[in-house]
Design a protein around this motif. Structure first.
Motif, PDB file in Angstrom:
ATOM      1  N   LEU A   1       1.257  -1.316  -0.167  1.00  0.00           N
ATOM      2  CA  LEU A   1      -0.476  -0.301  -0.161  1.00  0.00           C
ATOM      3  C   LEU A   1       0.770   0.962  -0.116  1.00  0.00           C
ATOM      4  CD1 LEU A   1      -2.291  -1.252   2.517  1.00  0.00           C
ATOM      5  CD2 LEU A   1      -2.855  -1.086  -0.165  1.00  0.00           C
ATOM      6  N   VAL A   2       1.017   2.119  -0.950  1.00  0.00           N
ATOM      7  CA  VAL A   2       1.471   3.415  -0.970  1.00  0.00           C
ATOM      8  C   VAL A   2       0.734   4.831  -0.290  1.00  0.00           C
ATOM      9  CG1 VAL A   2       2.766   5.042  -3.042  1.00  0.00           C
ATOM     10  CG2 VAL A   2       2.747   2.752  -3.261  1.00  0.00           C
ATOM     11  N   ARG A   3       1.690   5.088   0.552  1.00  0.00           N
ATOM     12  CA  ARG A   3       1.139   6.656   1.303  1.00  0.00           C
ATOM     13  C   ARG A   3       1.820   7.849   0.433  1.00  0.00           C
ATOM     14  NH1 ARG A   3      -1.892   3.543   4.267  1.00  0.00           N
ATOM     15  NH2 ARG A   3      -0.461   1.567   4.685  1.00  0.00           N
ATOM     16  N   PHE A   4       1.320   8.319  -0.433  1.00  0.00           N
ATOM     17  CA  PHE A   4       1.139   9.627  -1.239  1.00  0.00           C
ATOM     18  C   PHE A   4       1.197  10.284  -0.495  1.00  0.00           C
ATOM     19  CE2 PHE A   4      -0.626   6.174  -4.441  1.00  0.00           C
ATOM     20  CZ  PHE A   4       0.631   6.384  -5.727  1.00  0.00           C
ATOM     21  N   MET A   5       2.443  10.999  -0.810  1.00  0.00           N
ATOM     22  CA  MET A   5       1.969  13.125  -0.502  1.00  0.00           C
ATOM     23  C   MET A   5       1.730  13.904  -1.647  1.00  0.00           C
ATOM     24  SD  MET A   5       6.162  13.204   0.757  1.00  0.00           S
ATOM     25  CE  MET A   5       6.550  14.685   1.912  1.00  0.00           C
ATOM     26  N   ALA A   6       0.812  14.318  -1.066  1.00  0.00           N
ATOM     27  CA  ALA A   6      -0.733  15.151  -1.801  1.00  0.00           C
ATOM     28  C   ALA A   6      -0.329  16.363  -0.465  1.00  0.00           C
ATOM     29  CB  ALA A   6      -1.455  14.338  -2.238  1.00  0.00           C
ATOM     30  N   LYS A   7      -1.536  17.253  -2.002  1.00  0.00           N
ATOM     31  CA  LYS A   7      -1.164  18.898  -1.625  1.00  0.00           C
ATOM     32  C   LYS A   7      -1.867  19.142  -0.738  1.00  0.00           C
ATOM     33  CE  LYS A   7      -3.761  20.514  -5.317  1.00  0.00           C
ATOM     34  NZ  LYS A   7      -3.848  21.410  -6.487  1.00  0.00           N
ATOM     35  N   GLU A   8      -1.737  19.980   0.863  1.00  0.00           N
ATOM     36  CA  GLU A   8      -2.568  20.038   1.591  1.00  0.00           C
ATOM     37  C   GLU A   8      -3.881  20.372   1.554  1.00  0.00           C
ATOM     38  OE1 GLU A   8      -4.821  21.335   5.086  1.00  0.00           O
ATOM     39  OE2 GLU A   8      -4.172  22.638   3.247  1.00  0.00           O
ATOM     40  N   SER A   9      -4.364  20.784   0.137  1.00  0.00           N
ATOM     41  CA  SER A   9      -5.910  21.294   0.411  1.00  0.00           C
ATOM     42  C   SER A   9      -6.497  19.472  -0.105  1.00  0.00           C
ATOM     43  CB  SER A   9      -6.185  21.957  -1.390  1.00  0.00           C
ATOM     44  OG  SER A   9      -5.508  21.409  -2.375  1.00  0.00           O
ATOM     45  N   VAL A  10      -5.930  18.719  -0.629  1.00  0.00           N
ATOM     46  CA  VAL A  10      -6.760  17.591  -1.085  1.00  0.00           C
ATOM     47  C   VAL A  10      -7.506  17.023   0.565  1.00  0.00           C
ATOM     48  CG1 VAL A  10      -7.159  15.091  -2.013  1.00  0.00           C
ATOM     49  CG2 VAL A  10      -5.522  17.016  -3.095  1.00  0.00           C
ATOM     50  N   PHE A  11      -6.660  17.605   1.395  1.00  0.00           N
ATOM     51  CA  PHE A  11      -7.407  16.234   2.731  1.00  0.00           C
ATOM     52  C   PHE A  11      -8.157  17.717   3.526  1.00  0.00           C
ATOM     53  CE2 PHE A  11      -3.192  14.786   1.367  1.00  0.00           C
ATOM     54  CZ  PHE A  11      -3.034  13.595   2.342  1.00  0.00           C
ATOM     55  N   ARG A  12      -8.491  18.847   2.905  1.00  0.00           N
ATOM     56  CA  ARG A  12      -9.583  19.855   3.200  1.00  0.00           C
ATOM     57  C   ARG A  12     -10.929  19.224   2.997  1.00  0.00           C
ATOM     58  NH1 ARG A  12      -4.999  23.903   3.050  1.00  0.00           N
ATOM     59  NH2 ARG A  12      -6.756  24.471   1.357  1.00  0.00           N
ATOM     60  N   HIS A  13     -11.461  18.740   1.494  1.00  0.00           N
ATOM     61  CA  HIS A  13     -11.893  18.067   0.966  1.00  0.00           C
ATOM     62  C   HIS A  13     -13.321  17.565   1.483  1.00  0.00           C
ATOM     63  CE1 HIS A  13     -14.380  16.985  -2.114  1.00  0.00           C
ATOM     64  NE2 HIS A  13     -14.412  17.915  -3.225  1.00  0.00           N
ATOM     65  N   LYS A  14     -14.358  17.410   1.762  1.00  0.00           N
ATOM     66  CA  LYS A  14     -15.316  17.084   2.326  1.00  0.00           C
ATOM     67  C   LYS A  14     -15.468  15.196   2.173  1.00  0.00           C
ATOM     68  CE  LYS A  14     -19.638  18.239   0.115  1.00  0.00           C
ATOM     69  NZ  LYS A  14     -20.449  18.963   0.312  1.00  0.00           N
ATOM     70  N   VAL A  15     -15.044  15.293   1.069  1.00  0.00           N
ATOM     71  CA  VAL A  15     -14.819  13.510   0.660  1.00  0.00           C
ATOM     72  C   VAL A  15     -13.597  13.212   0.692  1.00  0.00           C
ATOM     73  CG1 VAL A  15     -15.717  11.825  -0.889  1.00  0.00           C
ATOM     74  CG2 VAL A  15     -16.731  14.361  -1.029  1.00  0.00           C
ATOM     75  N   SER A  16     -12.715  13.816  -0.092  1.00  0.00           N
ATOM     76  CA  SER A  16     -11.804  12.786  -0.377  1.00  0.00           C
ATOM     77  C   SER A  16     -10.742  13.439   1.107  1.00  0.00           C
ATOM     78  CB  SER A  16     -11.017  14.112  -1.553  1.00  0.00           C
ATOM     79  OG  SER A  16     -10.697  15.204  -0.883  1.00  0.00           O
ATOM     80  N   GLY A  17     -10.584  14.197   1.743  1.00  0.00           N
ATOM     81  CA  GLY A  17     -10.114  13.821   3.162  1.00  0.00           C
ATOM     82  C   GLY A  17     -10.535  13.123   4.197  1.00  0.00           C
TER      83      GLY A  17
END
Length: 237
Positions: free
Chosen positions: A63-79
């Motif tokens: 299972l790969v843990r990706f580094m992603a921009k912080e705004s993705v984590f603020r989204h109500k679904v993807s976060g």
């Protein structure tokens, strides 16, 4: 919680891709270690690239843990999903926090996924690589895993509508032999070597891709140097 959430998400993605009738050509998965830390490094041409990189690691049951921009984590679904799968948010104003988080994960035996171009390449050619992946691998004492994707830009990328219906698109993925990250070597030198390896894999994926544009309007996903109408490198912000 990650192992309760991550596999069902992968299962849902595979079901979606089956519904879309995507045609996968994946080679080199034997280079992904079945245990221990590694930094997986890929080109970046579409919004769903992290999903395809993750799929390539499944034969090794990783299972790969990706580094992603912080705004993705603020989204109500993807976060909530991103946090539950232990992906790593990157706040560009406080990058050291994400770096330390990734370093800790690598030392605990995780595979960390990185897109060293930092953003999608709208020319579909390789942009310059940032040296963070090499520095992480050096400090953690783990290898770099080069990977190239081709065809993913046809599904969903910058400046183009999503094509997530039953399109029958081929997706080509190539994984290369690990690149060692000697702590005594300059991170920039390792990065140059890594980029050259990804470039070789990208060209191999492009040569293996089984379809060509249907007509003149369908050349947008082909780089200019290959006769397509994608923007030239640096030609569009």
């Amino acid at each position: 919680m990650a192992e309760f959430v991550y596999p069902p998400v992968i299962g849902a993605a595979r079901t979606l891709f089956k519904t879309m009738d995507l045609k996968f050509d994946i080679a080199g998965t034997e280079h992904i270690p079945q245990r221990g830390g590694a930094v997986l490094v890929s080109n970046h041409i579409g919004y769903l690239d992290f999903v395809f990189c993750g799929l390539a690691a499944r034969p090794a049951k990783r299972l790969v843990r990706f580094m992603a921009k912080e705004s993705v984590f603020r989204h109500k679904v993807s976060g909530p999903l991103m946090r539950a799968m232990k992906h790593i948010p990157v706040d560009r104003t406080q990058g050291m926090h994400a770096y330390k988080h990734a370093l800790s994960a690598l030392r605990s035996g995780e595979i960390i996924g990185v897109f060293p171009e930092a953003t999608i390449s709208e020319s579909f050619t390789l942009k310059n690589f940032k040296s963070g992946a090499a520095r992480l691998a050096q400090e953690a004492g783990v290898p770099l895993l080069p990977m190239a994707l081709w065809g993913t830009q046809r599904l969903w990328t910058k400046g183009h509508k999503r094509q997530l219906g039953r399109q029958h698109f081929p997706i080509t993925i190539r994984v290369g032999e690990p690149v060692e990250a000697d702590p005594a070597e300059q991170a920039e030198t390792i990065t140059d070597r890594l980029r050259a390896r990804v470039q070789d894999l990208l060209e191999a994926a492009q040569r293996a891709y089984p379809v060509r544009p249907r007509d003149a309007e369908d050349t947008w996903w082909i780089p200019a140097h290959l006769g397509g109408t994608a923007p030239a490198p640096g030609g569009r912000a």
